[in-house]
Design a protein around this motif. Sequence first.
Motif, short mmCIF file in Angstrom:
data_model
loop_
_atom_site.label_atom_id
_atom_site.label_comp_id
_atom_site.label_asym_id
_atom_site.label_seq_id
_atom_site.Cartn_x
_atom_site.Cartn_y
_atom_site.Cartn_z
N PRO A 52 -19.26 -7.48 -8.80
CA PRO A 52 -18.13 -7.41 -7.88
C PRO A 52 -18.52 -7.24 -6.41
N VAL A 53 -19.80 -7.10 -6.13
CA VAL A 53 -20.28 -6.94 -4.75
C VAL A 53 -21.26 -8.07 -4.45
N GLY A 83 -23.90 -1.17 8.39
CA GLY A 83 -22.78 -0.47 7.78
C GLY A 83 -22.65 -0.64 6.28
N TYR A 84 -23.53 -1.41 5.67
CA TYR A 84 -23.50 -1.57 4.22
C TYR A 84 -24.21 -0.40 3.52
N ARG A 85 -23.96 -0.28 2.23
CA ARG A 85 -24.66 0.70 1.39
C ARG A 85 -25.46 -0.07 0.33
N ASP A 323 -23.12 -13.12 8.81
CA ASP A 323 -22.01 -14.07 8.75
C ASP A 323 -21.73 -14.51 7.32
N SER A 324 -22.79 -14.80 6.58
CA SER A 324 -22.63 -15.21 5.18
C SER A 324 -22.00 -14.09 4.36
N LEU A 325 -22.44 -12.86 4.58
CA LEU A 325 -21.93 -11.73 3.82
C LEU A 325 -20.44 -11.49 4.09
N ILE A 328 -18.59 -14.02 2.01
CA ILE A 328 -18.70 -13.71 0.57
C ILE A 328 -17.84 -12.51 0.21
N THR A 329 -17.88 -11.48 1.05
CA THR A 329 -17.09 -10.27 0.78
C THR A 329 -15.60 -10.58 0.77
#
Length: 335
Positions: A52-53, A83-85, A323-325, A328-329
């Motif tokens: 899911p991520v 800012g991601y984990r 940008d890709s992330l 996708i998110t």
Amino acid sequence: MKNRLNNWLQRIWYQRTSPPVLLRPLSHLFRHIVLKRRAWYGAHPEAARRLPVPVIVIGNLSVGGTGKTPLVIWMARFLTQAGYRPGIVSRGYGVRLRQPLLVTAEFDPAQAGDEPVLIAQKTACPVSVFPDRARAADVLLAAGCDLIISDDGMQHYRMARDIEIALIDGDRRLGNGACLPGGPLREPVERLDSVDFVVCNGGQAQPGEYPMLVTGSTAVNLANETVTRPLAAFQGEKLLALAAIGNPQRFFNSLQETGLTFAAKVLPDHHAFVASDVEQENGITVLMTEKDAVKCRKFNSSALWYVPVEAELPIAFGDRVLDSLKKITKVKQNG
């Protein structure tokens, strides 16, 4: 015997333009099998577990060291700052597990593998080890991670991925371009056409590739890691350079570029060190990689030093990953 075989293969892979005639049928068979396997997963997307991520896979086509670990560490730090984990999944070379293992910086490498422990130490991110990377990722999701980085795993198609980053050794490139065993490739060269990013570690990046520079100019003492010395300060001393990594010559070259003269000792990648591996006559200083140091701290010898390295990548590479992330998110959140 094992070292002689490895040296013979290295010469075939990187000093010849094509495999020996006797190995060509085996390379063709290997290529056929991996292409059929990839095609099967392409025709059966339900066979791959989709998380899911976002999932970023950092891998390579060739066997041996290309610099994946420094890139994984760079990526984990970069995404944390953004800012991601992130959490990292790894197979854990040589480790036998019945269930995923959540690794921390204090773990014994014999329990979790040298690279996972090093990554945990340098990123402070959760690291989960298990051959089934999707199951390893479940542990990270439970720990609150919102992004998964796979250390290696380009060929682990059971876990679906959103971004693939292929790493190339800029000096050796792809060798003779053949698949195993006649060449160093785990998948055919054209597999690079399907990845999202190609990163070139050292050497000269080709069009479409992002250059990565791995640098280390300071040595750290294993007995007291508050003690450091510039590598250049070891000039004129009796030195042994020790490496148990996929491409030891890269480490030796970096020392020579600093002006150091040394005896070189090569051990198999992921070698389980014993005291006799590092014991030397009085007056001889041992320099090793950070990956090897993870397994040698237990010897507590002031004659042992390691050289930490850091990866440097272009700003444009990080921007494109972010940008890709974002895209996708957004897709994952909308179901």
